[in-house]
Design an enzyme around this catalytic site. Structure first.
Site, PDB file in Angstrom:
ATOM      1  N   CYS A 268      26.138  71.232   7.244  1.00 10.74           N
ATOM      2  CA  CYS A 268      25.581  69.982   6.745  1.00 10.74           C
ATOM      3  C   CYS A 268      25.464  70.085   5.235  1.00 10.74           C
ATOM      4  CB  CYS A 268      24.206  69.713   7.361  1.00 10.74           C
ATOM      5  SG  CYS A 268      24.221  69.537   9.164  1.00 10.74           S
TER       6      CYS A 268
ATOM      7  N   ARG B 160      24.432  64.857   7.456  1.00 14.41           N
ATOM      8  CA  ARG B 160      24.460  65.580   8.724  1.00 14.41           C
ATOM      9  C   ARG B 160      25.824  65.618   9.394  1.00 14.41           C
ATOM     10  NH1 ARG B 160      22.018  65.070  14.702  1.00 14.41           N
ATOM     11  NH2 ARG B 160      21.963  67.301  15.068  1.00 14.41           N
TER      12      ARG B 160
ATOM     13  N   GLY C  69      22.425  75.103   8.501  1.00 10.25           N
ATOM     14  CA  GLY C  69      22.567  76.417   9.124  1.00 10.25           C
ATOM     15  C   GLY C  69      22.612  76.378  10.630  1.00 10.25           C
TER      16      GLY C  69
END
Length: 551
Positions: free
Chosen positions: A2, A50, A77
């Site tokens: 992201c 995202r 992550g």
């Protein structure tokens, strides 16, 4: 994968400049975005781009939980031990999103123990409104990127996954305004002052390459205690792949036909069958015409029975994308740019022609397992071990950077099992002489760990090391030659002298010239040119080392 973005202590609020900077990283997260100004902290702005990999419904950020409403988290992550942490500490998760574990760990035992307990890759910013603290942290090897803009005099700080999201915020007139990479294996604590300005409190280095896991390992010691070093090596690399299968999106593998990518692909295919994934693993290879990599990758794909894709590129692709590659890399390093061109083009193909979103790759093997040809010239095993540690400490500036930027440019998420903490701790703790090249063969220990597995044909398992630009190049015309021709057409007769590492070839001058167009005055992004050690060469390519055996 992201994109995260935030500013703290900057006057002017959610301005048009902020929106423009935040939008510069949209490629990292095309599925959804959010940018907001915290009403309780008027000089704090959070942005999130995202790419939905796990929990598409509840994974939007900034993440705030009902249990801890004054804690906000933005994170790029994957936390592979999120479920283990939940059971170990009886966390009550509100979502199925793995990064939620960070908030629970922080509230249970503080920020320092939190980062040490995470088995994964991450770059995050956590804000505790109650304590008026900001915490920034990055994973041990810097697999996930993070940049920081800091201005001490003006009480201002900003973070972003890529520098292109911050360059427009840098105050040129401020002598204390600094923009650069946030180092791997580090965390910082910042205080939020009265009025919303911020001040750095402390920095902690919590990891160095080879450090054993602080968290409960994925593979228990009793499970491998009776294995010999070859069995243990193979088992831990397979486990590193297994934990990285965590995804709600389709998984594929980048496949050059070399040892590293072939091993990872073979293990992923094996695990996909064991876990009954509802699709065939796709593999992706790239080359110019009749390149050695294409031929070798085809052999591996046929052996493993993958859904294989071959991408052919030529000088027209180089002409079209060379400058774009430098922009996405945020680097002017010679070998990084050369190796990034094919990977960038391959990622573009994957994005435009398939539904694969998560891609496994072999990055990190050369650093961990002494795979570069120049390791044959190491004066002794101690020096070779120290060079491995140096390369791993800086991988985020070179191969790690290349792997992230070329894939994220097309909204793909990269997984790199060779940089698994438990695996690297095991491999780097072995007797140094065993890890050196043996009888002119690099990664001898790694190859022999899979020699009797049947995972790969011997011609691949013991294939000689290729210089990357030779592996993808056509036998008729090298990638070097193609790049050289493009640059000669474009490089101005005179260019100004820039700060930082000085280019000394036509190629390096062009790279620096284009880099400065996009990131003026930021020579610090590339602290030195990547070059082989212990050998006298003027070019970073392995083809100029006397041991190079590829035709």
């Amino acid at each position: 994968m992201c994109g995260i973005w935030a500013t703290f202590g900057k006057d002017g609020g959610l301005s048009g400049t902020c929106i423009k900077c935040f939008s510069a990283i949209v490629h990292r997260g095309p599925d959804a975005w959010r940018i907001e100004q915290d009403a309780r902290e008027p000089l704090a702005i959070f942005g999130f781009q995202r790419l939905a990999i796990v929990d598409g419904l509840h994974g939007m950020q900034p993440m705030r939980l009902h249990l801890y409403p004054r804690v906000s988290l933005i994170c790029n992550g994957e936390i592979y031990n999120c479920e283990r942490l939940r059971h170990q500490y009886n966390f009550k998760y509100e979502t199925h999103c793995d990064v939620e574990a960070i908030i629970h760990c922080y509230k249970s035992f503080g920020i320092s123990d939190t980062v040490k307990n995470l088995d994964g890759v991450f770059a995050f910013c956590l804000i505790d409104g109650e304590k008026r603290k900001i915490y920034i942290a990055r994973d041990p090897y810097g697999v996930r990127p993070l940049f920081k803009l800091e201005d001490e005099d003006n009480g201002y700080m900003a973070i972003c996954s890529e520098a292109k999201g911050l360059i427009g915020l840098k105050e040129k007139e401020s002598k204390t305004s600094r923009l650069g990479q946030f180092p791997p294996g580090h965390l910082e604590e910042w205080d939020i002052l009265e009025g919303g300005k911020v001040k750095r409190n402390y920095t902690e280095k919590y990891f160095t390459p080879g450090t054993p896991p602080h968290f409960t390992p994925f593979v228990a010691e009793e499970e491998i205690s009776q294995m010999n070093i070859y069995e243990k090596t193979a088992h831990l690399l397979e486990a590193a792949c297994k934990k990285r299968l965590m995804s709600d999106r389709r998984i594929g593998c980048l496949l050059s036909g070399g040892l590293d990518s072939s091993l990872i692909t073979a293990l992923v295919v094996k695990l996909a069958k064991l876990h009954k994934l509802p699709y065939k693993i796709q593999t992706f290879a790239i080359g110019m015409g009749d390149s050695p990599d294409l031929i070798a990758a085809r052999t591996v794909a046929q052996y493993l029975g993958t859904d294989h894709h071959e991408v052919i590129f030529d000088e027209n692709d180089v002409k079209r994308e060379l400058d774009n590659v430098i922009y996405h890399l945020e680097s002017y390093d010679i070998t990084t740019i050369r190796a990034s061109l094919p990977m960038y083009l391959l990622s573009k193909y994957i994005k435009e022609n398939t539904d694969t979103t998560v891609v496994f790759s072999g990055e990190g093997a050369d650093e961990v397992a002494q795979g570069y040809i120049y390791f044959r010239d190491a004066p002794d095993s101690k020096a070779a071990h120290e060079e491995s540690l140096r390369l791993l400490s800086d991988i985020y500036l070179y191969d790690g950077l290349r792997a992230d930027r070329t894939t994220s440019a097309f909204s793909l998420e990269l997984r790199v099992p060779f940089l698994d903490i438990q695996f690297t701790n095991h491999y780097l703790s072995l007797e140094p002489s065993l890890r050196q090249p043996q009888n002119g063969v690099e990664k001898h220990l790694l190859r022999n760990s899979f020699a009797k597995s049947g995972l790969l044909p011997d011609e691949i398992l013991f294939r000689h090391k290729e210089a990357f630009s030779d592996g993808v190049a056509s036998v008729k015309k090298s990638l070097f030659k193609t790049i050289d021709e493009v640059i000669k057409e474009r490089l101005p007769q005179t260019i100004e002298k820039y700060n930082g590492v000085q280019p000394n070839t036509t190629e390096s001058k062009y790279y620096k010239y284009i880099f400065e167009k996009f990131f003026p005055g930021q020579s610090n992004f590339t602290p030195y040119y990547w070059m082989p050690k212990w050998v006298q060469v003027s070019d970073p390519s392995a083809r100029f080392i006397k041991h190079y055996a590829a035709s």
